[in-house]
Design a protein around this motif. Structure first.
Motif, short mmCIF file in Angstrom:
data_model
loop_
_atom_site.label_atom_id
_atom_site.label_comp_id
_atom_site.label_asym_id
_atom_site.label_seq_id
_atom_site.Cartn_x
_atom_site.Cartn_y
_atom_site.Cartn_z
N GLY A 100 0.80 -1.22 0.00
CA GLY A 100 0.00 0.00 0.00
C GLY A 100 0.83 1.27 0.00
O GLY A 100 0.36 2.32 0.40
N GLY A 101 2.08 1.15 -0.43
CA GLY A 101 2.93 2.33 -0.51
C GLY A 101 3.50 2.79 0.82
O GLY A 101 3.99 3.92 0.93
N GLN A 102 3.44 1.91 1.86
CA GLN A 102 3.98 2.30 3.17
C GLN A 102 5.49 2.59 3.06
O GLN A 102 6.25 1.78 2.55
N VAL A 133 15.58 1.81 2.52
CA VAL A 133 14.39 2.66 2.52
C VAL A 133 13.50 2.25 1.35
O VAL A 133 13.99 2.11 0.21
N PHE A 134 12.21 2.06 1.62
CA PHE A 134 11.28 1.60 0.60
C PHE A 134 10.15 2.61 0.39
O PHE A 134 9.71 3.26 1.33
N ASN A 135 9.71 2.72 -0.86
CA ASN A 135 8.56 3.53 -1.28
C ASN A 135 8.84 5.03 -1.24
O ASN A 135 7.92 5.83 -1.07
N LEU A 136 10.07 5.41 -1.43
CA LEU A 136 10.43 6.81 -1.68
C LEU A 136 11.30 6.83 -2.93
O LEU A 136 12.35 6.20 -2.95
N GLU A 137 10.87 7.53 -3.96
CA GLU A 137 11.55 7.42 -5.25
C GLU A 137 12.36 8.65 -5.65
O GLU A 137 13.07 8.63 -6.64
N GLY A 138 12.27 9.74 -4.89
CA GLY A 138 12.95 10.96 -5.28
C GLY A 138 14.39 11.02 -4.84
O GLY A 138 14.85 10.22 -4.01
N PRO A 139 15.15 11.97 -5.35
CA PRO A 139 16.56 12.12 -4.96
C PRO A 139 16.73 12.63 -3.53
O PRO A 139 17.84 12.58 -3.00
N LYS A 299 5.27 -6.06 -5.63
CA LYS A 299 4.80 -5.02 -6.53
C LYS A 299 5.92 -4.00 -6.73
O LYS A 299 6.82 -3.89 -5.90
N PRO A 300 5.88 -3.24 -7.83
CA PRO A 300 6.92 -2.23 -8.06
C PRO A 300 7.08 -1.32 -6.84
O PRO A 300 6.12 -0.70 -6.38
N THR A 301 8.28 -1.28 -6.29
CA THR A 301 8.54 -0.56 -5.05
C THR A 301 9.92 0.10 -5.11
O THR A 301 10.92 -0.60 -5.22
N PRO A 302 9.99 1.42 -5.08
CA PRO A 302 11.31 2.07 -5.07
C PRO A 302 12.09 1.68 -3.82
O PRO A 302 11.52 1.51 -2.74
#
Length: 429
Positions: A100-102, A133-139, A299-302
């Protein structure tokens, strides 16, 4: 005569003289991560072998040559973990804590295992502290990891001894285009490549960039550059990371040959390197792995993370004389008691003092002994002060207080005033 039992080569005991520095380093890192909002996770040392084949890559040096793999009694192939990221990803998938994007900001500590040629700073059992760290995709989160390590180097006094190297590997698509261009270039020089690079050209060509062979390095001067093949998304991400590092004032160099040794990296990769440890120059390294969770069935997860080698950083602290002086002293106060009645009173008195001064390192003499022998043990302990309790002190309900490391006369302190006196002399002073 039977052979004496010894530790396995490359798997070292950490002796009592060494553990204070390890605990200091580990405690410093743990407090820093707490302050940044990271939570600890603990994974098993042993995992199914398939986990590392699927995550690290079957044609990497780690999987091909370095893993400790065995079949258990059920016939399952198991492996002592060679690194922590794959195990951490497995754990978050198994327990659904990134669903769920946690956002999860995790850290772990423990031994890793690789069958390598042991040398200073490189061992078959080695210890790492890692962050994922998971679910954060920015720099911004990439920058936070680097900023945290920069703060750590400052707290440890190591900033002048390390250098930050950065690169971007782009997305899997842009990396694929670069791989094709690199293979085409290297194929035209295959007869001049060293044997290891010739093997990697067929299995993992990006690792050729990481070669230490000077002849191959000379060929790579004219090789295609990854930066020329980056997609717009990866280029913008990398520029955003550099802008944040510039804003904080963290110096760095771009290393176009920095690729890391694991298949799962994408976009940002970085290494903190030093020239203070000889050949083993990397003390902390990591990067982004946006496709790994999906590759392992999620699922796709940064994702982004790093690991630092405890052995190497402990060696650096020692080599640069950055070990805090207080670590050399494990005892603050040594209590000498003479006679059974004094020993009983010493035990009760010491526990009363500990109640009032929880941080005081107080050691009671054990095993009896003469005045001379107990004082010898007190001195050897490194304590700042000796406490003396014999028949005379017992009768007057006082304790002798004698400095061991400096000037000052022995004096008598009432039992009720002992904690306050120690607080002034040891805890606060």
């Amino acid at each position: 005569m039977s052979k004496s039992l010894q530790a396995i080569r490359g798997m070292n005991d950490i002796l009592p003289e060494q553990t204070p520095l390890w605990r200091y380093f580990e405690g410093t890192v743990a407090r820093l991560l707490d302050n940044y909002g990271y939570r600890q996770i603990r994974m098993p040392i042993v995992e199914f072998t398939e986990l590392f084949k699927r995550s690290i890559g079957e044609v990497t040096d780690i999987v091909e040559k370095e893993m400790y793999t065995f079949d258990d009694r059920n016939g399952d192939s198991l492996t002592l973990r060679p690194e922590g990221t794959a195990a951490c990803v497995r754990a978050v998938l198994e327990h659904g804590i990134t669903g769920g994007g946690q956002v999860q900001k995790l850290w772990y500590i423990g031994p890793m295992f690789r069958h390598e040629r042991p040398q200073k700073g490189r061992y078959r059992q080695f210890h790492q502290i890692g962050l994922e760290v998971f679910n954060l995709e920015g720099p911004d989160i990439d920058a936070e990891l680097i900023v945290m390590t920069w703060r750590l180097w400052g707290e440890l006094g190591l900033r002048d001894a390390v250098k930050l190297e950065l690169n971007s590997l782009g997305t899997s698509e842009s990396r694929g285009r670069y791989r094709e261009a690199l293979v085409e270039f290297l194929s035209g020089h295959v007869d001049k490549l060293d044997e290891d690079s010739q093997r990697r050209l067929k299995t993992n060509p990006l690792r050729v960039l990481d070669t230490k062979n000077p002849e191959t390095q000379a060929i790579l001067v004219d090789a295609p550059k990854m930066a020329d093949y980056l997609d717009d998304e990866s280029r913008a991400h990398f520029e955003g990371l550099k802008a944040r590092l510039d804003a904080v004032g963290i110096p760095y160099v771009i290393n176009p040959k920095l690729v890391r040794g694991l298949d799962y990296y994408s976009k940002t990769v970085f290494e903190w390197v030093t020239d203070k440890l000889g050949a083993q120059g990397t003390v902390c390294a990591g990067g982004r792995y946006d496709g790994l969770v999906e590759q392992m069935g999620g699922k796709p997860t940064p994702g982004v993370g790093f690991a630092m080698g405890i052995e190497r950083l402990v060696l650096m602290l020692e080599a640069l004389d950055k070990v805090p002086e207080e670590l050399a002293r494990q005892v603050d106060v040594y209590l000498c008691a003479f006679g059974e009645a004094a020993e009983l009173a010493a035990l009760a008195l010491s526990e009363r003092v500990r109640d009032q001064l929880p941080s005081l390192r107080l050691q009671i003499n054990a095993g009896g002994g003469s005045f001379k022998s107990q004082f010898k043990k007190a001195d050897k302990s490194g304590a700042l002060y000796a406490l003396i309790l014999g028949d005379d002190e017992l009768a007057q309900q006082v304790v002798g207080f004698k400095p061991l490391r400096g000037q000052g006369e022995q004096q008598s302190i009432a039992w009720d005033a002992l904690a306050a006196h120690l607080a002034t002399c040891v805890v606060q002073g």
